[in-house]
Design a protein around this motif. Structure first.
Motif, PDB file in Angstrom:
ATOM      1  N   SER A  35     -32.308  14.764  32.136  1.00  0.00           N
ATOM      2  CA  SER A  35     -31.831  14.161  32.126  1.00  0.00           C
ATOM      3  C   SER A  35     -33.241  12.522  31.783  1.00  0.00           C
ATOM      4  O   SER A  35     -34.474  13.050  32.485  1.00  0.00           O
ATOM      5  CB  SER A  35     -32.065  13.777  33.378  1.00  0.00           C
ATOM      6  OG  SER A  35     -31.260  14.605  34.257  1.00  0.00           O
ATOM      7  N   ALA A  71     -34.645   9.827  33.111  1.00  0.00           N
ATOM      8  CA  ALA A  71     -35.629  10.206  34.524  1.00  0.00           C
ATOM      9  C   ALA A  71     -37.505  10.135  34.504  1.00  0.00           C
ATOM     10  O   ALA A  71     -38.051  10.091  35.334  1.00  0.00           O
ATOM     11  CB  ALA A  71     -34.699  10.582  35.488  1.00  0.00           C
ATOM     12  N   GLU A  90     -37.439  14.730  36.882  1.00  0.00           N
ATOM     13  CA  GLU A  90     -36.825  15.162  37.643  1.00  0.00           C
ATOM     14  C   GLU A  90     -37.636  16.573  37.916  1.00  0.00           C
ATOM     15  O   GLU A  90     -37.434  17.384  37.360  1.00  0.00           O
ATOM     16  CB  GLU A  90     -34.994  14.724  37.585  1.00  0.00           C
ATOM     17  CG  GLU A  90     -34.554  14.120  37.561  1.00  0.00           C
ATOM     18  CD  GLU A  90     -32.840  14.154  37.428  1.00  0.00           C
ATOM     19  OE1 GLU A  90     -32.465  14.664  37.605  1.00  0.00           O
ATOM     20  OE2 GLU A  90     -32.565  12.592  37.689  1.00  0.00           O
TER      21      GLU A  90
END
Length: 121
Positions: A25, A28, A49
């Motif tokens: 991700s 993020a 994350e």
């Protein structure tokens, strides 16, 4: 003869470029850069994350150490020093890759130092 003015590297962009391949991700990823007053030291702080932690650090911390080496090389070329710190949901990466891992189920079990009663050696 005039020398071209040196510009300070974009540590945030460089860090983002180096970190994104390790992240599931990448949106993020959060990066914060701080420069000390005299401009000689740069602190790059990042958060991502927790699920990506293993890939970011790599085996024995190799991936994150490679990112640090690139940042330090760029900083040295600019006459600065760089520090990379990781935050957000996990501890800073002091001792990355040093976590104890559970023993594999097929690994030999340690033998007791003294024989257990009723057991022959």
């Amino acid at each position: 003869m005039t020398h071209p003015r040196q510009t300070q590297p974009s540590y945030a962009d460089l860090t983002r470029f180096l970190m994104q391949p390790f992240l599931d991700s990448p949106e993020a990823l959060r990066i914060d850069c701080e420069t000390c007053a005299d401009g000689s030291r740069i602190w790059v702080r990042l958060a991502f994350e927790g699920a990506d932690k293993g890939r970011v650090f790599g085996r024995g911390g190799r991936n994150i150490q490679a990112v640090r080496a690139v940042l330090n090389g760029v900083a040295k070329a600019a006459g600065q020093t760089a520090n990379l710190e990781i935050y957000g949901g996990q501890q800073a990466d002091e001792g990355a890759g040093q976590e104890s891992r559970p023993r594999s189920s097929n690994a030999p079990k340690p033998r007791p130092s003294k024989p257990v009663q009723g057991e022959a050696r």
